[in-house]
Motif scaffolding. Structure first.
Motif, mmCIF file in Angstrom:
data_model
loop_
_atom_site.group_PDB
_atom_site.id
_atom_site.type_symbol
_atom_site.label_atom_id
_atom_site.label_comp_id
_atom_site.label_asym_id
_atom_site.label_seq_id
_atom_site.Cartn_x
_atom_site.Cartn_y
_atom_site.Cartn_z
ATOM 1 N N THR A 235 22.028 49.174 37.561
ATOM 2 C CA THR A 235 22.931 49.532 38.063
ATOM 3 C C THR A 235 23.557 49.108 39.265
ATOM 4 O OG1 THR A 235 21.647 51.249 39.219
ATOM 5 C CG2 THR A 235 22.512 51.752 37.126
ATOM 6 N N SER A 236 22.786 48.086 39.882
ATOM 7 C CA SER A 236 23.191 47.438 41.094
ATOM 8 C C SER A 236 24.395 46.559 40.883
ATOM 9 C CB SER A 236 21.911 46.330 41.562
ATOM 10 O OG SER A 236 21.874 45.601 40.793
ATOM 11 N N GLN A 237 24.949 46.242 41.867
ATOM 12 C CA GLN A 237 26.353 45.440 41.885
ATOM 13 C C GLN A 237 26.175 44.206 41.376
ATOM 14 O OE1 GLN A 237 27.141 45.482 45.995
ATOM 15 N NE2 GLN A 237 28.982 46.900 45.731
ATOM 16 N N SER A 238 26.951 43.786 40.802
ATOM 17 C CA SER A 238 26.939 42.242 40.331
ATOM 18 C C SER A 238 27.012 41.358 41.328
ATOM 19 C CB SER A 238 28.141 41.916 39.198
ATOM 20 O OG SER A 238 29.402 42.250 39.838
ATOM 21 N N THR A 239 26.836 40.023 41.259
ATOM 22 C CA THR A 239 27.206 39.075 42.407
ATOM 23 C C THR A 239 28.469 39.099 42.936
ATOM 24 O OG1 THR A 239 25.120 37.881 41.647
ATOM 25 C CG2 THR A 239 26.856 36.767 43.018
ATOM 26 N N GLU A 240 29.452 39.319 42.163
ATOM 27 C CA GLU A 240 30.740 39.255 42.414
ATOM 28 C C GLU A 240 31.188 40.335 43.266
ATOM 29 O OE1 GLU A 240 35.352 39.128 40.678
ATOM 30 O OE2 GLU A 240 33.570 38.926 39.167
ATOM 31 N N GLU A 241 30.689 41.586 42.821
ATOM 32 C CA GLU A 241 30.788 42.842 43.467
ATOM 33 C C GLU A 241 30.352 42.934 44.844
ATOM 34 O OE1 GLU A 241 31.370 45.907 39.730
ATOM 35 O OE2 GLU A 241 29.493 45.421 40.667
ATOM 36 N N ALA A 242 29.042 42.393 44.998
ATOM 37 C CA ALA A 242 28.627 42.482 46.224
ATOM 38 C C ALA A 242 29.192 41.369 47.170
ATOM 39 C CB ALA A 242 26.886 41.890 46.071
ATOM 40 N N ARG A 243 29.523 40.328 46.771
ATOM 41 C CA ARG A 243 30.356 39.392 47.601
ATOM 42 C C ARG A 243 31.746 39.895 48.096
ATOM 43 N NH1 ARG A 243 29.663 33.453 44.200
ATOM 44 N NH2 ARG A 243 27.399 33.188 45.064
ATOM 45 N N ILE A 244 32.127 40.582 47.165
ATOM 46 C CA ILE A 244 33.470 41.117 47.675
ATOM 47 C C ILE A 244 33.327 42.343 48.530
ATOM 48 C CG2 ILE A 244 35.428 42.811 47.054
ATOM 49 C CD1 ILE A 244 35.474 41.193 44.173
ATOM 50 N N ALA A 245 32.239 42.968 48.492
ATOM 51 C CA ALA A 245 32.136 43.980 49.507
ATOM 52 C C ALA A 245 31.569 43.500 50.942
ATOM 53 C CB ALA A 245 30.676 44.980 49.117
ATOM 54 N N ALA A 246 30.862 42.341 50.648
ATOM 55 C CA ALA A 246 30.566 41.725 52.108
ATOM 56 C C ALA A 246 31.763 40.883 52.680
ATOM 57 C CB ALA A 246 29.253 40.505 51.654
ATOM 58 N N TYR A 247 32.656 40.487 51.888
ATOM 59 C CA TYR A 247 33.909 39.988 52.628
ATOM 60 C C TYR A 247 34.692 40.993 53.287
ATOM 61 C CZ TYR A 247 33.742 36.412 48.756
ATOM 62 O OH TYR A 247 33.181 35.301 47.636
ATOM 63 N N PHE A 248 34.752 42.119 52.693
ATOM 64 C CA PHE A 248 35.587 43.317 53.474
ATOM 65 C C PHE A 248 34.648 43.614 54.511
ATOM 66 C CE2 PHE A 248 37.656 43.861 49.156
ATOM 67 C CZ PHE A 248 38.754 43.508 49.708
ATOM 68 N N ASP A 249 33.292 43.824 54.435
ATOM 69 C CA ASP A 249 32.499 44.295 55.680
ATOM 70 C C ASP A 249 32.542 43.064 56.658
ATOM 71 O OD1 ASP A 249 31.801 46.148 54.183
ATOM 72 O OD2 ASP A 249 29.638 45.398 53.570
ATOM 73 N N SER A 250 32.945 41.749 56.405
ATOM 74 C CA SER A 250 32.900 40.906 57.388
ATOM 75 C C SER A 250 34.292 40.890 58.213
ATOM 76 C CB SER A 250 32.564 39.468 56.961
ATOM 77 O OG SER A 250 33.656 38.944 55.989
ATOM 78 N N GLY A 251 35.042 41.491 57.759
ATOM 79 C CA GLY A 251 36.524 41.626 58.289
ATOM 80 C C GLY A 251 37.579 40.935 57.459
ATOM 81 N N ILE A 252 37.388 40.457 56.457
ATOM 82 C CA ILE A 252 38.260 39.721 55.428
ATOM 83 C C ILE A 252 38.956 40.941 54.895
ATOM 84 C CG2 ILE A 252 38.761 38.296 53.670
ATOM 85 C CD1 ILE A 252 36.049 36.449 54.681
ATOM 86 N N SER A 253 40.364 41.140 55.012
ATOM 87 C CA SER A 253 41.079 42.316 54.100
ATOM 88 C C SER A 253 42.061 41.492 53.069
ATOM 89 C CB SER A 253 41.937 43.066 55.286
ATOM 90 O OG SER A 253 42.709 41.999 55.777
ATOM 91 N N LEU A 254 42.457 42.370 52.210
ATOM 92 C CA LEU A 254 43.316 41.542 51.477
ATOM 93 C C LEU A 254 44.573 41.237 52.191
ATOM 94 C CD1 LEU A 254 43.100 44.053 48.341
ATOM 95 C CD2 LEU A 254 42.023 41.827 48.455
ATOM 96 N N GLN A 255 45.038 42.005 53.072
ATOM 97 C CA GLN A 255 46.291 41.507 53.615
ATOM 98 C C GLN A 255 45.842 40.069 54.486
ATOM 99 O OE1 GLN A 255 47.511 44.633 56.603
ATOM 100 N NE2 GLN A 255 49.406 43.157 57.333
ATOM 101 N N ASP A 256 44.899 39.813 55.159
ATOM 102 C CA ASP A 256 44.485 38.802 55.709
ATOM 103 C C ASP A 256 44.612 37.609 54.713
ATOM 104 O OD1 ASP A 256 43.789 39.880 58.046
ATOM 105 O OD2 ASP A 256 41.784 40.160 57.777
ATOM 106 N N LEU A 257 44.017 37.836 53.369
ATOM 107 C CA LEU A 257 44.033 36.754 52.341
ATOM 108 C C LEU A 257 45.537 36.451 51.927
ATOM 109 C CD1 LEU A 257 40.833 38.253 49.909
ATOM 110 C CD2 LEU A 257 41.146 36.007 51.448
ATOM 111 N N VAL A 258 46.187 37.561 51.738
ATOM 112 C CA VAL A 258 47.633 37.304 51.448
ATOM 113 C C VAL A 258 48.360 36.234 52.424
ATOM 114 C CG1 VAL A 258 49.752 38.393 51.091
ATOM 115 C CG2 VAL A 258 47.644 39.166 49.923
ATOM 116 N N PHE A 259 48.621 36.750 53.874
ATOM 117 C CA PHE A 259 48.997 36.157 54.621
ATOM 118 C C PHE A 259 48.427 34.757 54.905
ATOM 119 C CE2 PHE A 259 50.401 40.107 56.039
ATOM 120 C CZ PHE A 259 51.594 40.008 56.240
ATOM 121 N N ALA A 260 47.101 34.589 54.795
ATOM 122 C CA ALA A 260 46.547 33.123 54.924
ATOM 123 C C ALA A 260 46.868 32.176 53.850
ATOM 124 C CB ALA A 260 44.862 33.127 54.749
#
Length: 106
Positions: free
Chosen positions: A53-78
């Motif tokens: 039941t643990s997160q997949s690698t992709e899910e864990a990475r996405i959560a870590a991206y958001f935890d590090s302050g990378i938002s979807l808005q940041d990605l879109v604008f970049a």
């Protein structure tokens, strides 16, 4: 059936096993597009029994991206600035952060 599952991950695991899965509920209910053959029932039972039941690698990475302050808005604008304005500064900074995260979560 498992009573607690990661529905997205189990859905992908069942698809990867070649099963005609349509949906997986968080309570472990699995819906198929048709009745399973005996062989498919055995395969499905094995996949479900092995499900972690643990997160997949992709899910864990996405959560870590958001935890590090990378938002979807940041990605879109970049991406906008990189593609439309030719300025890769923000995209490169975000990519460096994501690369760092990816080396720790695999």
């Amino acid at each position: 059936m498992t009573t607690s599952v990661n529905p997205t991950k189990l859905h992908q695991e069942l698809l990867a096993a070649g099963l005609p899965v349509v949906s997986v509920a968080s309570d472990g209910r699995v819906d198929y597009s048709r009745d399973l053959t005996t062989t498919e029932q055995i395969t499905a039972a094995a996949v479900i029994a092995a499900h972690n039941t643990s997160q997949s690698t992709e899910e864990a990475r996405i959560a870590a991206y958001f935890d590090s302050g990378i938002s979807l808005q940041d990605l879109v604008f970049a991406l906008w600035y990189k593609i439309m304005q030719g300025d890769a500064t923000n995209a490169d900074a975000i990519q460096a952060s994501m690369d760092s995260i990816n080396t720790t979560i695999h």
